[in-house]
Motif scaffolding. Structure first.
Motif, PDB file in Angstrom:
ATOM      1  N   GLU A   1       0.817  -1.208   0.000  1.00 19.30           N
ATOM      2  CA  GLU A   1       0.000   0.000   0.000  1.00 19.30           C
ATOM      3  C   GLU A   1       0.853   1.261   0.000  1.00 19.30           C
ATOM      4  N   THR A   2       1.863   1.300   0.824  1.00 21.13           N
ATOM      5  CA  THR A   2       2.687   2.513   0.883  1.00 21.13           C
ATOM      6  C   THR A   2       3.458   2.714  -0.417  1.00 21.13           C
ATOM      7  N   PHE A   3       3.854   1.623  -1.057  1.00 26.68           N
ATOM      8  CA  PHE A   3       4.539   1.726  -2.336  1.00 26.68           C
ATOM      9  C   PHE A   3       3.614   2.348  -3.385  1.00 26.68           C
ATOM     10  N   LEU A   4       2.383   1.859  -3.470  1.00 26.40           N
ATOM     11  CA  LEU A   4       1.428   2.415  -4.430  1.00 26.40           C
ATOM     12  C   LEU A   4       1.143   3.883  -4.118  1.00 26.40           C
ATOM     13  N   GLN A   5       1.054   4.199  -2.835  1.00 26.00           N
ATOM     14  CA  GLN A   5       0.775   5.583  -2.441  1.00 26.00           C
ATOM     15  C   GLN A   5       1.912   6.499  -2.867  1.00 26.00           C
ATOM     16  N   THR A   6       3.130   5.995  -2.844  1.00 23.23           N
ATOM     17  CA  THR A   6       4.284   6.794  -3.208  1.00 23.23           C
ATOM     18  C   THR A   6       4.434   6.932  -4.717  1.00 23.23           C
ATOM     19  N   LYS A   7       4.254   5.830  -5.437  1.00 24.38           N
ATOM     20  CA  LYS A   7       4.507   5.818  -6.871  1.00 24.38           C
ATOM     21  C   LYS A   7       3.340   6.331  -7.701  1.00 24.38           C
ATOM     22  N   TYR A   8       2.122   6.168  -7.205  1.00 22.66           N
ATOM     23  CA  TYR A   8       0.943   6.541  -7.992  1.00 22.66           C
ATOM     24  C   TYR A   8       0.070   7.503  -7.182  1.00 22.66           C
ATOM     25  N   VAL A   9       0.654   8.640  -6.911  1.00 21.02           N
ATOM     26  CA  VAL A   9      -0.013   9.645  -6.087  1.00 21.02           C
ATOM     27  C   VAL A   9      -1.301  10.106  -6.771  1.00 21.02           C
ATOM     28  N   GLY A  10      -2.370  10.145  -6.007  1.00 26.69           N
ATOM     29  CA  GLY A  10      -3.637  10.653  -6.524  1.00 26.69           C
ATOM     30  C   GLY A  10      -4.478   9.637  -7.264  1.00 26.69           C
ATOM     31  N   GLN A  11      -3.949   8.427  -7.480  1.00 24.74           N
ATOM     32  CA  GLN A  11      -4.748   7.398  -8.152  1.00 24.74           C
ATOM     33  C   GLN A  11      -5.571   6.618  -7.124  1.00 24.74           C
ATOM     34  N   LYS A  12      -6.801   6.313  -7.495  1.00 25.29           N
ATOM     35  CA  LYS A  12      -7.658   5.531  -6.614  1.00 25.29           C
ATOM     36  C   LYS A  12      -7.185   4.091  -6.561  1.00 25.29           C
ATOM     37  N   ARG A  13      -7.150   3.548  -5.363  1.00 23.48           N
ATOM     38  CA  ARG A  13      -6.815   2.125  -5.224  1.00 23.48           C
ATOM     39  C   ARG A  13      -7.626   1.468  -4.102  1.00 23.48           C
ATOM     40  N   TYR A  14      -8.349   2.274  -3.316  1.00 21.01           N
ATOM     41  CA  TYR A  14      -9.188   1.761  -2.227  1.00 21.01           C
ATOM     42  C   TYR A  14      -8.358   0.860  -1.316  1.00 21.01           C
ATOM     43  N   SER A  15      -7.410   1.487  -0.663  1.00 18.02           N
ATOM     44  CA  SER A  15      -6.368   0.766   0.055  1.00 18.02           C
ATOM     45  C   SER A  15      -6.899   0.060   1.296  1.00 18.02           C
ATOM     46  N   LEU A  16      -6.084  -0.859   1.773  1.00 16.92           N
ATOM     47  CA  LEU A  16      -6.392  -1.634   2.965  1.00 16.92           C
ATOM     48  C   LEU A  16      -5.730  -1.040   4.199  1.00 16.92           C
ATOM     49  N   GLU A  17      -5.076   0.099   4.084  1.00 21.75           N
ATOM     50  CA  GLU A  17      -4.341   0.678   5.214  1.00 21.75           C
ATOM     51  C   GLU A  17      -5.275   0.946   6.392  1.00 21.75           C
ATOM     52  N   GLY A  18      -4.866   0.451   7.525  1.00 24.25           N
ATOM     53  CA  GLY A  18      -5.694   0.473   8.729  1.00 24.25           C
ATOM     54  C   GLY A  18      -6.362  -0.866   8.958  1.00 24.25           C
ATOM     55  N   GLY A  19      -6.489  -1.661   7.902  1.00 24.41           N
ATOM     56  CA  GLY A  19      -7.096  -2.991   8.013  1.00 24.41           C
ATOM     57  C   GLY A  19      -6.189  -4.071   7.475  1.00 24.41           C
ATOM     58  N   GLU A  20      -4.864  -3.868   7.554  1.00 24.45           N
ATOM     59  CA  GLU A  20      -3.920  -4.845   6.996  1.00 24.45           C
ATOM     60  C   GLU A  20      -4.067  -6.229   7.613  1.00 24.45           C
ATOM     61  N   SER A  21      -4.642  -6.297   8.800  1.00 20.11           N
ATOM     62  CA  SER A  21      -4.836  -7.602   9.431  1.00 20.11           C
ATOM     63  C   SER A  21      -5.784  -8.493   8.644  1.00 20.11           C
ATOM     64  N   ALA A  22      -6.503  -7.919   7.693  1.00 17.32           N
ATOM     65  CA  ALA A  22      -7.349  -8.752   6.828  1.00 17.32           C
ATOM     66  C   ALA A  22      -6.496  -9.751   6.050  1.00 17.32           C
ATOM     67  N   ILE A  23      -5.281  -9.349   5.658  1.00 19.49           N
ATOM     68  CA  ILE A  23      -4.381 -10.263   4.951  1.00 19.49           C
ATOM     69  C   ILE A  23      -3.932 -11.375   5.897  1.00 19.49           C
ATOM     70  N   VAL A  24      -3.672 -11.025   7.131  1.00 23.99           N
ATOM     71  CA  VAL A  24      -3.312 -12.029   8.140  1.00 23.99           C
ATOM     72  C   VAL A  24      -4.468 -13.006   8.341  1.00 23.99           C
ATOM     73  N   LEU A  25      -5.677 -12.471   8.376  1.00 26.37           N
ATOM     74  CA  LEU A  25      -6.857 -13.304   8.578  1.00 26.37           C
ATOM     75  C   LEU A  25      -7.038 -14.286   7.421  1.00 26.37           C
ATOM     76  N   LEU A  26      -6.942 -13.768   6.187  1.00 26.98           N
ATOM     77  CA  LEU A  26      -7.076 -14.639   5.019  1.00 26.98           C
ATOM     78  C   LEU A  26      -5.958 -15.666   4.978  1.00 26.98           C
ATOM     79  N   ASP A  27      -4.763 -15.246   5.326  1.00 30.05           N
ATOM     80  CA  ASP A  27      -3.624 -16.160   5.369  1.00 30.05           C
ATOM     81  C   ASP A  27      -3.888 -17.309   6.343  1.00 30.05           C
ATOM     82  N   ALA A  28      -4.392 -16.989   7.522  1.00 32.75           N
ATOM     83  CA  ALA A  28      -4.673 -18.024   8.524  1.00 32.75           C
ATOM     84  C   ALA A  28      -5.795 -18.952   8.060  1.00 32.75           C
ATOM     85  N   LEU A  29      -6.817 -18.384   7.410  1.00 36.12           N
ATOM     86  CA  LEU A  29      -7.915 -19.211   6.894  1.00 36.12           C
ATOM     87  C   LEU A  29      -7.410 -20.206   5.856  1.00 36.12           C
TER      88      LEU A  29
END
Length: 933
Positions: free
Chosen positions: A199-227
């Protein structure tokens, strides 16, 4: 006051529970239903006789018997305290990462609310296995309750009626939890680092582009990984993820395995727009398939289903995909080998009705998928709408209580708790094959999109968010503080991941951008795109005729019921008539449909039919499933065609259009080898599923390269039943037709309907089919077909007028559907031999060659008119006008009802008058023509 008599239960003297009186009532109701469903302490209380009034000795002491009674009363109070935490503990759990202070104590959880005091804390009480113990001090009971119910996870499960399920959950969450080992901690940290760095990479390289980031909810990746890790360990074959756009790119990269270079390529807008994906879609709507690879080498197939901006609409689509995959895998003997995962937003989960429609499917025979793990990425905010304005419920997840799903609210800033909950949710799904909800309470670091400023509407909330470190940083600091890993390890892992991203980014920038292709879909020729599509249809038509032997085998099944089976007296004659229709040459619509489905089954093509009342048929015509008049047992005649026949699966759906049609669309994606039919009770009811039609059925191939063969059966026809039971809204479907995206047909003969269904199933190029099916014609004696039409014929896009003497024709009427029979009857009764009636059976792709050849048979001076029952601004007229006029080479008039805002009138008498005027106007003798040259 003391508890009063409860359905005959004596008053419980000495037991006052004040504001927790409800708890005793609830336990007693459970005890009456099933004594084993309550703990031993409650059973002994409810089974005990009325205790004698307490008496003191002369010196104020109590007897041993009275002391025992007091101890038993105290034990009941402790049992009530435990029960209250199970029910209410989630209300004071530490689940909000944005709240510094713990939730205030709940009055119903205070010791005094149970008649317990501070001096009871050191006393030992019987706890009947709570926390794995037989007895515990009250202090230890409180500590265990707070650990189980009031830390980073708040659990709602006491609304579940099954005592077996409640006890299973209690055992899992009340038992002591072993901490994760270092390897598990590093796995969590790795996943958090991957999610954050992306997320931070996209925010840095593609400033102003919409991506609907997961920042603040990164634990969703941990959750999916565990599932998925848990799924691999239990032999699950595949996982299907349905989700909206929030966090989709992160999931595609870090769970599905979509390459970073490919994602960056989409940000560069460097995709080849001449690819199979047509004009394509924005990057955060795209689906993907891949393989999830665990660090230990395990793997599982996983896909994300494409989804438009309609948020929760993907839910039933994904369920359909899963059900189809499970049906295909049924021969393996595994129970529900595909795991559905639905990722939601909090505002959408509470606000969109399709969520409940999908939950309601979860235990229905035609829709069950063995339990879905629902993950709510709870940003505690909609676009800019706060929960106070977005829902009436306490939680965003309250709708899930309606299907008795357990709900685990977990603090996303405690990733170890997230992993525990993920494992618990998966295990529950595997144990009970039911839905389960994980409410991942987090926040959204940016606005709804990255170009939005959320501090305008939530300034205080975003002050707290701006001041808060990321979950990766917080967790890394905790691990370093505990000495589990070093700071150097943390920084090295993050640098390695950023290096991968930089290399992929550099490679992407080095790729050349493909040259722009020639403009597509030129508007120079109104028929250019359609003409190619129609030619393709004609060239690719499969042979649809069947043998007479096959027809007789299918028809024989209709009356070959099991021994002792009693067919309803009103149904049996209909089935018996079907056996005579082949020889009589009077095959009606229901029989033609039965022959089409049955012959496909014999050809090895599976058929699924679903809709409201579809097994019997809205108009009592189908009887795909018979019900024994005496026993209620069911029999499906077409399932008795022999061991080599494919499966026939007819289902009555829930009372839904939106969720039900979305499910069938999803099913058709994963079962291109099957004929998938969805039937509306009346054609106009399909407007309840308009979003599915617009966003998926009509445009999925253009947007996502996704082909579906779903078939819609829409009863249509103006017959005096009022505005809401008349029109399937032909005009709306035709407005969506372009680039050969679907087939739209309104057959007027059972034989043509038969060939249309078989063509849909056998054609190699899958496209949706919309059929406007009859109502009154179902039993019309003139709307029948002979056996030779099925054994020698094929689908006819245009049915010519073979009765007319072409040299004498002064007027050619072109029409579709039921109105033909009204026109033909009027023509015969009036003796008008100068009028020909041509039937347009397929509206799209428009049959240019067939209609052109038919019109060329008539004199050049003959007048050509389009006739339709629908109002002029509705029906097919606006679509067919340019095509018919070009083929006729002259002006074409439209004969129809006048323009109207509603499809039909409410008065049956007025309808009959309008229909009479329309028919006479069609041949130029009377009123009713729109007069549009």
């Amino acid at each position: 006051m003391a508890s009063q008599s409860r359905a005959g239960q004596p008053a419980l003297h000495g037991l006052e529970f004040g504001i927790n009186e409800w708890l005793v009532d609830e336990q007693y109701e459970r005890y009456l239903h099933d004594p084993g469903s309550v703990d031993r302490t409650w059973r002994e209380l409810f089974a005990s006789p009325i205790p004698a009034p307490r008496r003191e000795t002369r010196n104020g002491a109590t007897t041993a018997q009275e002391s025992a009674h007091d101890a038993a009363v105290k034990a009941v109070r402790v049992a009530a305290l435990i029960e209250a935490y199970r029910v209410r503990g989630h209300l004071v759990a530490d689940t909000d990462p944005l709240t510094a202070a713990r939730a205030a104590a709940h009055p119903e959880l205070e010791l005094t609310a149970f008649g317990l005091r501070e001096d009871d804390l050191q006393r030992e009480f019987v706890v009947d296995g709570f926390s794995g113990q037989a007895t515990m001090t009250l202090r230890d009971v409180l500590k265990a309750l707070q650990e189980s119910y009031c830390r980073a996870v708040g659990t709602e499960y006491m609304h579940i009626q099954s005592s077996q399920e409640r006890r299973w959950i209690q055992h899992r969450i009340e038992s002591p939890q072993a901490p994760p080992d270092v390897a598990e901690q590093l796995q969590i940290l790795y996943r958090l680092g991957a999610a954050e760095a992306f997320e931070t990479f996209l925010q840095t390289k593609y400033v102003g582009q919409k991506r609907y980031s997961l920042e603040g909810g990164e634990s969703a990746i941990v959750l999916l990984d565990a599932l998925l890790l848990r799924s691999i360990g239990h032999g699950v074959r595949e996982a299907v993820i349905g989700m909206a756009h929030r966090g989709r790119l992160n999931v595609l990269a870090n769970i599905i395995g979509k390459s970073y270079a490919e994602i960056f390529h989409e940000f560069e807008d460097a995709g080849d727009i001449r690819s199979v994906q047509g004009s394509g879609d924005v990057k955060y709507h795209l689906g993907a398939e891949g393989t999830y690879r665990a660090l230990d080498g395990g793997m599982i197939a996983v896909c994300v289903v494409a989804n438009p901006s309609h948020l929760e609409l993907v839910g039933p689509v994904a369920q359909g995909v899963v059900r189809a995959k499970q049906d295909r895998a049924a021969d393996g003997g595994e129970a529900f080998p595909v795991l559905p995962i639905a990722v939601h937003g909090d505002a959408a989960f509470a606000g969109q009705g399709v969520v409940f429609e999908t939950l309601n499917m979860s235990q229905l025979p035609g829709y069950r998928t063995g339990g879905t793990v629902h993950i709510v990425i709870n940003n505690q905010l909609g676009f800019t709408t706060s929960p106070a304005n977005g829902r009436s419920s306490a939680y965003a997840t309250d709708v899930a209580r309606t299907v008795q799903a357990p709900i685990f609210h977990v603090n996303a800033d405690d990733p170890e708790a997230v992993v525990r909950v993920a494992r618990l949710a998966f295990d529950y799904r595997q144990a009970f094959h039911k839905d389960v909800v994980v409410d991942l309470i987090c926040y959204r670091r940016h606005g709804h999109s990255e170009v939005d400023d959320p501090s305008i509407t939530q300034p205080a909330m975003y002050d707290r968010i701006d001041a808060r470190a990321s979950v990766r940083k917080l967790y890394a600091e905790a691990l370093v503080h505990r000495g589990d890993i070093t700071e150097r390890q943390v920084e090295g892992a993050l640098r390695d991941y950023q290096g991968h991203l930089e290399r992929a980014f550099t490679q992407t920038r080095a790729r050349p951008v493909p040259a722009s292709p020639m403009p597509v879909n030129s508007v120079n020729d109104v028929n250019a795109t359609n003409h190619v599509s129609a030619q393709h249809v004609a060239a690719s038509q499969a042979a649809t005729a069947i043998t007479e032997a096959a027809a007789r085998q299918v028809i024989a099944s209709q009356t070959a019921v099991p021994g002792g089976f009693t067919v309803h007296a009103r149904v049996l004659p209909q089935l018996q008539r079907r056996t005579t229709m082949l020889d009589a040459g009077t095959i009606d619509w229901a029989t033609a449909e039965t022959l089409a489905i049955g012959s496909l089954l014999l050809d090895g093509v599976a058929v699924r039919l679903a809709g409201q009342d579809s097994r019997r048929g809205t108009f009592g015509q189908r009887h795909a499933v018979l019900t024994d008049r005496r026993t209620g047992a069911e029999h499906t005649p077409l399932s008795s065609l022999g061991p080599r026949a494919a499966d026939f699966a007819p289902y009555d759906s829930m009372l839904s259009e939106l969720g039900a049609l979305a499910f069938e669309y999803g099913y058709s994606l994963a079962r291109p080898d099957a004929l998938v039919l969805w039937e509306a009770q009346f054609g106009d009811f399909a407007n309840g599923a308009q979003a599915v039609i617009d966003e998926y059925i009509a445009s999925s191939e253009q947007k996502w390269g996704q082909r579906s063969g779903v078939t819609l059966l829409l009863p249509h026809g103006l017959e005096g039943q009022g505005p809401d039971h008349s029109s399937g809204r032909i005009e709306r479907f035709l407005q969506l037709c372009a680039q050969g995206n679907m087939t739209v047909a309104m057959p007027s003969l059972p034989g043509n309907y038969f060939h249309l269904l078989r063509q849909q199933a056998l054609d190699e190029r899958r496209r949706p089919l919309v059929v406007f099916t009859p109502k009154s014609m179902l039993r019309s004696k003139v709307a029948t077909s002979g056996l030779t039409e099925l054994t020698m014929g094929a689908f006819r896009a245009v049915i010519p007028d073979e009765t007319a003497d072409t040299a004498r024709i002064r007027r050619v009427l072109v029409c579709s559907g039921k109105v033909f029979y009204d026109l033909d009857a009027h023509r015969r009764s009036a003796g008008w031999s100068d009028t020909a009636i041509v039937r347009l059976e397929r509206l799209y792709p428009f049959p240019t060659q067939e209609l052109g050849a038919e019109l060329a048979r008539f004199p050049a001076g003959a007048e050509v008119r389009w006739v339709q029952e629908e109002p002029e601004n509705q029906g097919a007229w606006s679509f067919v006008e340019p095509h018919v006029q070009r083929l006729a080479g002259r002006a074409v008039a439209c004969v129809s009802r006048p323009q109207a805002s509603a499809p039909a009138v409410g008065s049956a008498r007025r309808h009959a008058g309008e229909q009479r005027d329309l028919v006479t106007s069609a041949v130029g003798h009377g009123r009713g023509s729109s007069g549009r040259p």
